[in-house]
Design an enzyme around this catalytic site. Structure first.
Site, PDB file in Angstrom:
ATOM      1  CG  HIS A  15      -4.234   3.613   4.004  1.00  0.00           C
ATOM      2  ND1 HIS A  15      -3.261   2.803   4.555  1.00  0.00           N
ATOM      3  CD2 HIS A  15      -4.353   4.662   4.851  1.00  0.00           C
ATOM      4  CE1 HIS A  15      -2.819   3.361   5.665  1.00  0.00           C
ATOM      5  NE2 HIS A  15      -3.467   4.481   5.865  1.00  0.00           N
ATOM      6  CG  HIS A  47      -6.844   8.263   0.985  1.00  0.00           C
ATOM      7  ND1 HIS A  47      -7.256   6.970   0.695  1.00  0.00           N
ATOM      8  CD2 HIS A  47      -6.819   8.911  -0.206  1.00  0.00           C
ATOM      9  CE1 HIS A  47      -7.449   6.858  -0.607  1.00  0.00           C
ATOM     10  NE2 HIS A  47      -7.199   8.010  -1.187  1.00  0.00           N
ATOM     11  CD  GLU A  51     -23.894  24.474  -1.333  1.00  0.00           C
ATOM     12  OE1 GLU A  51     -23.236  24.856  -0.353  1.00  0.00           O
ATOM     13  OE2 GLU A  51     -24.175  23.276  -1.538  1.00  0.00           O
ATOM     14  CB  CYS A  64      -0.923  -0.002   1.217  1.00  0.00           C
ATOM     15  SG  CYS A  64      -1.757   1.572   1.468  1.00  0.00           S
ATOM     16  CG  HIS A 113     -20.387  22.100   0.022  1.00  0.00           C
ATOM     17  ND1 HIS A 113     -21.609  22.160  -0.591  1.00  0.00           N
ATOM     18  CD2 HIS A 113     -19.625  21.269  -0.748  1.00  0.00           C
ATOM     19  CE1 HIS A 113     -21.607  21.393  -1.677  1.00  0.00           C
ATOM     20  NE2 HIS A 113     -20.422  20.839  -1.779  1.00  0.00           N
TER      21      HIS A 113
END
Ligand SMILES: [Zn+2]
Ligand SMILES: [Zn+2]
Length: 348
Positions: free
Chosen positions: A160, A162, A178, A46, A277
Site C-alpha cells: 500500500h 506509504h 551534509e 491490508c 534530506h
C-alpha cells in the site's frame, strides 16, 4: 529480553536504535495478496486501506486522500522505556524518545507515488511540510526523517503506497555529515555548497534528467548507486517547509517526472529508498543546508541487486560498477507518461 533504547557507537560517533521489542511485529510482506501488481484498489486484509482495522484494534479513517497516523510499532516513541540499564565504562545509552508516523499517500491500495496525479503529489508535499514543522517543533525532536521504502528488495512489509516519518532525538548521520560539509564549505568560501553542486551539474548538463523554473532532477556526478537521483529546488531552503506554493508546484512536477521515468525504465514498479534530506530541528543555524530528495535505487538491472559488501559495508565507501553519465542518459530518453497510463493521458 526485548530491549528498546538508543546506544552510542563510540567509533562511528552515532546513535544506534535498539528496537528489539519489535521482533514480534506482524509481517505483512511477501504474501500473494498484497504483492500482486494488479491487485485491487481495496484489500480487505491490508492494515493501511481505509476503514480497516490495524494491529492493536485501531481502525483507519475512511480517508479520501492522505492519511497520517502514529506507528503502532514505533522504533522511537513516547512509550519508550525511561528507566534503562546503565552500561559499564565509556558506554552510553538513553531512551529512544521521539515519534514515528506512517503517511498513506492514497486510499488506493494498488497505486504508487509515480501514478498519483500532480495535484495529489502537491497535496502530499504540503502534508510533509506540515509534518516537518509540527514534529520539528517538539522539544525532544532534533530531526525529522521522512522516507519511503519501495519494493520487496528493500523489504517493504506492505505494498500500500506509504512512507514513514522518524522524528528522533538525534540527527541522522547522513544529514549531520551534509550539514557539517555545507557549514565548512560556507566557512571557507562564503558560498553554499549545494548551489555550487547545482552549478557544476548545469555546466556539464549530461546528468540532468529534468528541470523547470525552480526545480531540478539529476543523477549526481558522485552517484553511489547506478540510478541514484536527486530532486531539489533551485533556491536554497533548509527544509521543504520553506518552499513557496509556486516552488512546491514546480517541485511536484520534477518529482513526478523522475518517478514516472523510473517506472518506465524497465516497465515495472521501480524499487527505491527515497529520503527527504531536510535540516535538523535542534535549533542550530542551518541556513546553508539545501533541502533535497535523494533516491537510492538498489537495482542495477531488473533482477540484479547492487550488493553492499566489503567496500560499502566493510569500509564505508562505495564502489560503483556503472557510469553516472550513462545511467543519466538512459533516464533522460524515457517518456514522461507512465507506462500504465492509457494513451493520451496527460501528466496532470
Ligand atoms: Zn491497502
Ligand atoms: Zn542529501
Amino acid at each position: 529480553m526485548n530491549k528498546w533504547e538508543e546506544r552510542w557507537h563510540p567509533l562511528r560517533e552515532e546513535w544506534v536504535i535498539i528496537a528489539a521489542h519489535r521482533q514480534d511485529r506482524p509481517w505483512h510482506g511477501e504474501t500473494a495478496a498484497s504483492n500482486t501488481q494488479n491487485s485491487a484498489e481495496y484489500l480487505k486484509g491490508c492494515y493501511l486501506c481505509p476503514g480497516n482495522e490495524r494491529i492493536g484494534g485501531v481502525r483507519n479513517d475512511n480517508y479520501r486522500d492522505i492519511f497520517i497516523f502514529d506507528n503502532d510499532h514505533p522504533c522511537v516513541g513516547p512509550r519508550a522505556p525511561r528507566e534503562i540499564e546503565t552500561p559499564p565504562g565509556i558506554y552510553r545509552n538513553r531512551a529512544a524518545d521521539g515519534l514515528a508516523r506512517v503517511v498513506c499517500y492514497s486510499p488506493k491500495h494498488n497505486a504508487t507515488l509515480a501514478e498519483l496525479t500532480l495535484s495529489d503529489i502537491k497535496t502530499l508535499l504540503m502534508a510533509w511540510q506540515e509534518q516537518y514543522v509540527e514534529l520539528g517543533a517538539r522539544p525532544e525532536v532534533n530531526h525529522v526523517l521522512i522516507f519511503e521504502n519501495k519494493g520487496e528488495v528493500v523489504g517493504v512489509s506492505n505494498t500500500h503506497p506509504h512512507c514513514q516519518i522518524y522524528a528522533t532525538n538525534f540527527v541522522f548521520k547522513s544529514i549531520e555529515t551534509e550539514a557539517a560539509a555545507s557549514q565548512n564549505y560556507f566557512g571557507k568560501t562564503g558560498r553554499t555548497l549545494f548551489q555550487d553542486i547545482l552549478a557544476a551539474e548545469c555546466e556539464d548538463g549530461r546528468r540532468i534528467i529534468y528541470e523547470n523554473s525552480s526545480a531540478i532532477a539529476f543523477v549526481p556526478y558522485f552517484a553511489r548507486y547506478a540510478y541514484e537521483c536527486y530532486v531539489a529546488p533551485k533556491e536554497t531552503h533548509p527544509g521543504l517547509s520553506g518552499l513557496s506554493r509556486m516552488e512546491v508546484s514546480d517541485f511536484a512536477e520534477a518529482l513526478k517526472i523522475m518517478l514516472v521515468r523510473y517506472d518506465n525504465l524497465w516497465r515495472m514498479p521501480f524499487p527505491y529508498v527515497m529520503v527527504l534530506h531536510q535540516a535538523p530541528t535542534d535549533g542550530a543555524d542551518y541556513s546553508t543546508f539545501h533541502f533535497h530528495i535523494e533516491f537510492h535505487p538498489p537495482l542495477r538491472k531488473p533482477n540484479l541487486l547492487k550488493y553492499l559488501a566489503g567496500p560499502e559495508i566493510g569500509g564505508g565507501n562505495f564502489l560503483s560498477d556503472t557510469l553516472p553519465e550513462e545511467k543519466a542518459r538512459e533516464l533522460r530518453t524515457l517518456p514522461d507518461i507512465h507506462y500504465k497510463a492509457a494513451p493520451g493521458v496527460s501528466l496532470a
